[in-house]
Design a protein around this motif. Structure first.
Motif, mmCIF file in Angstrom:
data_model
loop_
_atom_site.group_PDB
_atom_site.id
_atom_site.type_symbol
_atom_site.label_atom_id
_atom_site.label_comp_id
_atom_site.label_asym_id
_atom_site.label_seq_id
_atom_site.Cartn_x
_atom_site.Cartn_y
_atom_site.Cartn_z
ATOM 1 N N MET A 146 -6.450 49.350 17.060
ATOM 2 C CA MET A 146 -6.291 50.698 17.629
ATOM 3 C C MET A 146 -5.735 51.662 16.590
ATOM 4 N N ARG A 147 -4.801 51.154 15.764
ATOM 5 C CA ARG A 147 -4.238 52.015 14.717
ATOM 6 C C ARG A 147 -5.308 52.468 13.743
ATOM 7 N N ARG A 148 -6.193 51.526 13.365
ATOM 8 C CA ARG A 148 -7.254 51.897 12.436
ATOM 9 C C ARG A 148 -8.159 52.939 13.051
ATOM 10 N N ARG A 149 -8.388 52.805 14.374
ATOM 11 C CA ARG A 149 -9.277 53.763 15.029
ATOM 12 C C ARG A 149 -8.654 55.145 15.068
ATOM 13 N N ILE A 150 -7.353 55.188 15.346
ATOM 14 C CA ILE A 150 -6.700 56.502 15.395
ATOM 15 C C ILE A 150 -6.641 57.087 13.980
ATOM 16 N N ASP A 151 -6.441 56.230 13.001
ATOM 17 C CA ASP A 151 -6.428 56.679 11.604
ATOM 18 C C ASP A 151 -7.793 57.260 11.217
ATOM 19 N N LEU A 152 -8.844 56.530 11.611
ATOM 20 C CA LEU A 152 -10.196 57.008 11.308
ATOM 21 C C LEU A 152 -10.485 58.306 12.067
ATOM 22 N N ALA A 153 -10.017 58.354 13.320
ATOM 23 C CA ALA A 153 -10.218 59.574 14.114
ATOM 24 C C ALA A 153 -9.569 60.775 13.432
ATOM 25 N N CYS A 154 -8.382 60.558 12.834
ATOM 26 C CA CYS A 154 -7.698 61.647 12.118
ATOM 27 C C CYS A 154 -8.565 62.189 10.986
ATOM 28 N N ALA A 155 -9.361 61.294 10.375
ATOM 29 C CA ALA A 155 -10.215 61.712 9.262
ATOM 30 C C ALA A 155 -11.445 62.462 9.764
ATOM 31 N N LEU A 156 -11.676 62.430 11.091
ATOM 32 C CA LEU A 156 -12.881 63.051 11.649
ATOM 33 C C LEU A 156 -12.560 64.245 12.530
ATOM 34 N N VAL A 157 -11.337 64.751 12.384
ATOM 35 C CA VAL A 157 -10.954 65.935 13.165
ATOM 36 C C VAL A 157 -11.872 67.096 12.819
ATOM 37 N N ILE A 158 -12.189 67.214 11.524
ATOM 38 C CA ILE A 158 -13.263 68.118 11.142
ATOM 39 C C ILE A 158 -14.476 67.248 10.836
ATOM 40 N N SER A 159 -15.614 67.849 10.607
ATOM 41 C CA SER A 159 -16.769 67.070 10.174
ATOM 42 C C SER A 159 -16.710 67.042 8.653
ATOM 43 N N PRO A 160 -16.185 65.949 8.067
ATOM 44 C CA PRO A 160 -15.903 65.999 6.636
ATOM 45 C C PRO A 160 -17.175 65.940 5.789
ATOM 46 N N ALA A 161 -17.155 66.673 4.676
ATOM 47 C CA ALA A 161 -18.274 66.610 3.744
ATOM 48 C C ALA A 161 -18.361 65.209 3.145
ATOM 49 N N VAL A 162 -17.195 64.635 2.861
ATOM 50 C CA VAL A 162 -17.134 63.239 2.430
ATOM 51 C C VAL A 162 -16.014 62.556 3.200
ATOM 52 N N LEU A 163 -16.342 61.399 3.736
ATOM 53 C CA LEU A 163 -15.340 60.599 4.421
ATOM 54 C C LEU A 163 -14.924 59.460 3.489
ATOM 55 N N PHE A 164 -13.622 59.401 3.174
ATOM 56 C CA PHE A 164 -13.118 58.342 2.308
ATOM 57 C C PHE A 164 -12.497 57.252 3.165
ATOM 58 N N LEU A 165 -12.946 56.034 2.982
ATOM 59 C CA LEU A 165 -12.389 54.916 3.736
ATOM 60 C C LEU A 165 -11.856 53.902 2.736
ATOM 61 N N ASP A 166 -10.561 53.862 2.605
ATOM 62 C CA ASP A 166 -9.955 52.958 1.629
ATOM 63 C C ASP A 166 -9.611 51.641 2.317
ATOM 64 N N GLU A 167 -10.435 50.633 2.058
ATOM 65 C CA GLU A 167 -10.281 49.315 2.672
ATOM 66 C C GLU A 167 -10.067 49.410 4.184
ATOM 67 N N PRO A 168 -11.085 49.898 4.884
ATOM 68 C CA PRO A 168 -10.904 50.191 6.312
ATOM 69 C C PRO A 168 -10.656 48.966 7.186
ATOM 70 N N THR A 169 -10.986 47.781 6.714
ATOM 71 C CA THR A 169 -10.805 46.624 7.604
ATOM 72 C C THR A 169 -9.835 45.592 7.045
ATOM 73 N N THR A 170 -9.164 45.916 5.937
ATOM 74 C CA THR A 170 -8.201 44.961 5.377
ATOM 75 C C THR A 170 -7.108 44.672 6.409
#
Lengths: 330, 288
Positions: free
Chosen positions: A144-168
């Protein structure tokens, strides 16, 4: 011109009482718009440092990087208006609820009060956090934390989405869930730069992969291209009895291009071969002649693990420079 | 969990576009948003608030009832003498929290999140110090009420009394920025506790906060008379009208002009540590 490009980035850390670390040693990248780009490498290879430079968290000593033509060093604020960042450490405020976290991020992107609130509600619904939206993140599971973290990155429609080790550090089920989300984002046309030390993850998600080691790109291509560079196929045998192992290894040795590997329990062996099918037929015929019983025999394309080992001379799990790439680079 | 691709597409198309407010508007907005974050934290994690209110109550009661019988202040009541000292000690230690919380935010990664957003970098630090000013203000109110209950009185005027409280809080606010800078510079939050223990304990105890400095052995007396905490305590004591008549406060300029000294100190600390902290904030992570 590529949408995201980095040329000859160099970053040097000067730890106290330790030798200088070249975290990035002339790294170059180019990512076309609308693709998922995977940065693959072991701990300490320079993945996180690359993301930190591109997301304006640290400045490179030399080299340049641009996103959509905007220079990362010269106009960091313009870059920050366009990117979304989610990291392995799930940087959200534990004491805020899911909604409060998203609203805070929205307001810091300078969305209006109503836009920010509406977007927060949309994202908790999209990421299946509806029931937990008004609870502090403190009580959330890792997934759930990862999902909320990812959601924070999608508050705008980003030109580039950076995912630093999203499933570690995620359990397998949460990892699969996260992969689904990233695949959805990719099919929606988001440009994604993903770092991972999981070869399977890059294989599944990335259109294009750069293998990095010691701050440099050492190979570049699609997962298939990288596998083809290792060449050939792998033949695997699983024996009924471990007593037959020497004979099986000998049979594999005759057809293989290298020394056969033996698995932990002593009943499985594998070897890389140039031509898969004839070699497998030969090995099976030889084992049948000797009356050796098999549980399983098969042929597979090399994994990215094999690719990494071949390219770097050491295994991907090798974390020799681990301490140089912590959260603050400390 | 499954997120349908078409829902993601629709969602991204519907995503709001960031505005570009004027720099000043952005700064106020960012400062408020990060302050609000810290206020929510105070509400949700009351440990800090409980500690910062219970501890001063204990100090007030301890010094008023345990020590006041044994420590004689000529021409005054020890309770009246001690109160400015307890106030100063409490807000000075309260400032430590700014450093601890800043270091904790770095460790948690939330600072990195902020630094990838198009916000004013200084706003994060403003939000931090504002939140801590509120905590210190609450501590002050609690201490004042407890003090009044045990018999402390402001002997000057209400206005001067208020000025004393504002001076204490302003000094603590300036010290918060020093602590924020330290918090941005250390490797772990625990270091802050050690630093504050090693630096702040001597500063608050080798001062005129709890005993008149005139009775101290000469080396300690000289230290106490130059000690900024002494200036703060004396300034507050003067403004509260709690200086015992005939007390030798010391010949140093800071002891002769404590209010001016504290005001200058506040200005210098802010002038140095606000820019220094903002600069440091921009460089987090660029060291190994």
């Amino acid at each position: 011109m590529a949408f995201l490009e980095a040329e000859d980035l160099r970053v040097t850390y000067h730890p106290r009482k330790a030798p200088v670390v070249k975290a990035l040693d002339g790294l170059s990248l180019d990512v076309p718009q609308g693709t998922v780009f995977g940065l693959l490498g072991p701990n300490g290879a320079g993945k996180s440092t690359t993301v930190k430079v591109l997301t304006t968290l640290i400045r490179a000593d030399s080299g340049r990087a641009r996103i959509d033509g905007i220079d990362v060093r010269e106009d960091p604020e313009e870059i920050r208006r366009r990117i979304g960042v989610a990291g392995q450490y799930a940087a959200v405020d534990e004491n805020l609820t899911a909604l409060e976290n998203l609203d805070m991020v929205g307001r810091l992107y300078h969305l209006s009060r109503t836009d920010s609130k509406r977007r927060a509600e949309e994202l908790v619904a999209l990421f299946d956090l509806g029931e937990a939206k008004s609870r502090p993140v403190k009580g959330f599971s890792g997934g759930m934390r990862r999902r909320i973290d990812l959601a924070c990155a999608l508050v705008i429609s980003p030109a580039v989405l950076f995912l630093d080790e999203p499933t570690t550090g995620l359990d397998p089920r949460s990892r699969l869930g996260m992969w689904d989300v990233i695949e959805s984002l990719a099919s929606a046309g988001t440009t994604v730069l993903l770092t991972t030390q999981y070869l399977e993850e890059a294989d599944r998600l990335a259109d294009d992969i750069a293998v990095i080691d010691r701050g440099q790109v050492i190979a570049r291509g699609t997962a298939d291209e990288l596998k083809a560079r290792v060449g050939g196929r792998r033949i695997q045998l699983t024996l009924v009895s471990a007593d037959d192992l020497p004979a099986a290894v000998a049979a594999l040795q005759r057809v293989g291009t290298g020394a056969p590997d033996v698995s932990g329990d002593g009943r499985a062996a594998s070897v890389t071969v140039a031509e898969g099918a004839p070699a497998l037929a030969e090995v099976l015929a030889e084992l049948a002649r000797q009356g050796i019983e098999l549980h399983d025999a098969g042929m597979q394309r090399p994994t990215l693990d094999d690719v990494f080992l071949r390219l770097t001379g050491h295994a991907a799990e090798d974390g020799e420079a681990d301490e140089t790439e912590g959260r603050k680079g400390s | 969990m499954t997120v349908a691709a078409d829902r993601v597409t629709t969602s991204l198309e519907a995503a709001p576009v960031p505005r570009e407010p004027s720099p000043l508007a952005a700064w106020f907005s960012d400062g408020w948003i990060t302050t609000r974050r810290n206020l929510i934290k105070i509400k949700r994690v009351p440990d800090v608030l409980v500690f910062t209110t219970l501890q001063p109550i204990m100090f007030v009661l301890l010094f008023s009832y345990v020590y006041s019988g044994s420590i004689q202040i000529p021409g005054s009541d020890y309770k009246e003498f001690i109160m400015a000292g307890i106030f100063a000690q409490t807000v000075v230690f309260g400032a430590t929290w700014s450093g601890y919380a800043t270091a904790q935010d770095i460790r948690d990664g939330i600072i990195d999140r902020f630094r990838t957003l198009p916000m004013r970098p200084s706003a994060v630090l403003v939000g931090r110090t504002n939140g801590d000013l509120l905590i210190n203000s609450i501590s002050m109110v609690v201490m004042i009420l407890t003090g009044l209950v045990v018999g402390w009185r402001v002997r000057s005027s209400l206005l001067e009394g208020l000025a004393g409280v504002v001076l204490l809080l302003a000094f603590a606010y300036a010290l918060s920025w020093v602590m924020v800078f330290i918090g941005l510079s250390v490797r772990s939050p625990e270091v802050i506790n050690n630093v504050s223990f090693i630096v702040l304990f001597p500063l608050t105890f080798i001062s005129n906060a709890f005993v008149p400095s005139e009775n101290l052995p000469t080396p300690l007396r000289i230290f106490a008379e130059w000690n900024p905490v002494s200036a703060l305590v004396l300034a507050a004591r003067q403004l509260f009208g709690n200086v015992p008549p005939g007390m030798q406060v010391g010949d140093t300029w800071t002891m002769q002009n404590p209010v001016q000294a504290v005001l200058i100190g506040i200005a210098v600390l802010l002038a140095v540590f606000v820019p220094l902290s903002v600069w440091r904030f921009g460089r987090i992570g660029s060291r190994a």
